[in-house]
Design an enzyme around this catalytic site. Sequence first.
Site, PDB file in Angstrom:
ATOM      1  N   LYS A 176       0.811  -1.232   0.000  1.00  0.00           N
ATOM      2  CA  LYS A 176       0.000   0.000   0.000  1.00  0.00           C
ATOM      3  C   LYS A 176       0.835   1.269   0.000  1.00  0.00           C
ATOM      4  O   LYS A 176       2.009   1.256   0.347  1.00  0.00           O
ATOM      5  CB  LYS A 176      -0.977  -0.040   1.175  1.00  0.00           C
ATOM      6  CG  LYS A 176      -2.135  -0.967   0.853  1.00  0.00           C
ATOM      7  CD  LYS A 176      -3.316  -0.829   1.746  1.00  0.00           C
ATOM      8  CE  LYS A 176      -4.426  -1.738   1.204  1.00  0.00           C
ATOM      9  NZ  LYS A 176      -5.383  -2.090   2.226  1.00  0.00           N
ATOM     10  N   ARG A 223      -3.966 -10.148   4.616  1.00  0.00           N
ATOM     11  CA  ARG A 223      -4.331 -10.103   3.189  1.00  0.00           C
ATOM     12  C   ARG A 223      -3.110  -9.621   2.427  1.00  0.00           C
ATOM     13  O   ARG A 223      -2.726  -8.455   2.545  1.00  0.00           O
ATOM     14  CB  ARG A 223      -5.523  -9.160   3.001  1.00  0.00           C
ATOM     15  CG  ARG A 223      -6.055  -9.097   1.576  1.00  0.00           C
ATOM     16  CD  ARG A 223      -7.232  -8.119   1.488  1.00  0.00           C
ATOM     17  NE  ARG A 223      -7.786  -8.086   0.151  1.00  0.00           N
ATOM     18  CZ  ARG A 223      -7.276  -7.384  -0.861  1.00  0.00           C
ATOM     19  NH1 ARG A 223      -6.210  -6.646  -0.685  1.00  0.00           N
ATOM     20  NH2 ARG A 223      -7.847  -7.424  -2.057  1.00  0.00           N
TER      21      ARG A 223
HETATM   22  N1  HH2 Z   1      -7.402  -3.658   0.434  1.00  0.00           N
HETATM   23  C1  HH2 Z   1      -7.667  -3.653  -0.886  1.00  0.00           C
HETATM   24  C2  HH2 Z   1      -8.813  -4.312  -1.367  1.00  0.00           C
HETATM   25  N2  HH2 Z   1      -9.631  -4.996  -0.535  1.00  0.00           N
HETATM   26  N3  HH2 Z   1     -10.173  -5.743   1.624  1.00  0.00           N
HETATM   27  C3  HH2 Z   1      -9.914  -5.771   2.944  1.00  0.00           C
HETATM   28  N4  HH2 Z   1     -10.718  -6.453   3.771  1.00  0.00           N
HETATM   29  N5  HH2 Z   1      -8.828  -5.115   3.473  1.00  0.00           N
HETATM   30  C4  HH2 Z   1      -7.967  -4.399   2.703  1.00  0.00           C
HETATM   31  O1  HH2 Z   1      -7.004  -3.802   3.251  1.00  0.00           O
HETATM   32  C5  HH2 Z   1      -8.218  -4.348   1.287  1.00  0.00           C
HETATM   33  C6  HH2 Z   1      -9.354  -5.034   0.783  1.00  0.00           C
HETATM   34  C7  HH2 Z   1      -6.750  -2.941  -1.834  1.00  0.00           C
HETATM   35  O2  HH2 Z   1      -5.769  -3.810  -2.357  1.00  0.00           O
HETATM   36  P1  HH2 Z   1      -5.850  -4.490  -3.816  1.00  0.00           P
HETATM   37  O3  HH2 Z   1      -7.008  -5.420  -3.875  1.00  0.00           O
HETATM   38  O4  HH2 Z   1      -4.553  -5.103  -4.168  1.00  0.00           O
HETATM   39  O5  HH2 Z   1      -6.023  -3.263  -4.783  1.00  0.00           O
HETATM   40  P2  HH2 Z   1      -7.252  -2.755  -5.672  1.00  0.00           P
HETATM   41  O6  HH2 Z   1      -8.341  -2.340  -4.720  1.00  0.00           O
HETATM   42  O7  HH2 Z   1      -6.665  -1.606  -6.457  1.00  0.00           O
HETATM   43  O8  HH2 Z   1      -7.693  -3.915  -6.546  1.00  0.00           O
END
Ligand code: HH2
Length: 258
Positions: free
Chosen positions: A203, A237
């Site tokens: 992040k 995660r």
């Molecule tokens: N972070 C992201 C997405 N979903 N869900 C939970 N429960 N907690 C988190 O910290 C979280 C989440 C963001 O990461 P990522 O899925 O890699 O990115 P993007 O939202 O751009 O697909």
Amino acid sequence: MGVVNVTPDSFSDGGRFFEPAAAIAHARQLIEEGADLLDLGAESSRPGAAAVGAEEELRRLLPVLRGLRDAPVPLSVDTIKPEVMRVVLAEGASMINDISALRAPDALAAVAAADAGVCLMHMQGTPGTMQQQPRYGDVVAEVKAFLLERVEAVRAAGIPLQRLCIDPGFGFGKTLEHNLELLRRLREFDALGVPVLVGWSRKSSLGTITGKPAGDRLAASIAAALIAAQNGAAILRVHDVAATRDALLVLQAVEKSQ
Ligand code: HH2
């Protein structure tokens, strides 16, 4: 929890696993590396990401979910839409990971109808606006109060406590200072009596600390994951499962040796 982003625009790996075959192969790779659970997402939640309709979200998710039907680990789906929740739960998903904590009308009913796990995450604002000016008095107290209210709403809808986990939502309407305070005081979330899920992987706060781009934040992500585990996180995660698993094995070996 290994992350599988079936998206063209996720902040760290958008486009890499957008094709179903690539997403399925990546998911199998993460299982091989030691993931206990996978989180499939088809709509990026990065600040300013384009919203995706339910139909398109399902078009992205279903071939992957079906291709992983024989997977030896539970599959979570990262979605805020009740219509997507209902379909993926009927297709065998074991958990809903909702960054809006089942606040959409009908989301509680969609999950209550199935025997699935749920992650309730805190977010201030919406992905479009959340990083503009996040503001709190006591960030831990406010995030905890929100999650407590959501846990109570979910229980009132007939979903038992045993099916829940909570997540402070690192980076979702939070400055670097807010994220650091939440991580430092993570133990205070134990009071809610449900497992805590933490997502710091790659992040932007890690980019602010190290000065490195998303693709170069592995060591920083592992450091954050270990601090979270030491502060009581039950689920991490992460995008980089193999490296995180090795780091956790070292932590567990030290803890067991005492
Ligand atoms: N972070 C992201 C997405 N979903 N869900 C939970 N429960 N907690 C988190 O910290 C979280 C989440 C963001 O990461 P990522 O899925 O890699 O990115 P993007 O939202 O751009 O697909």
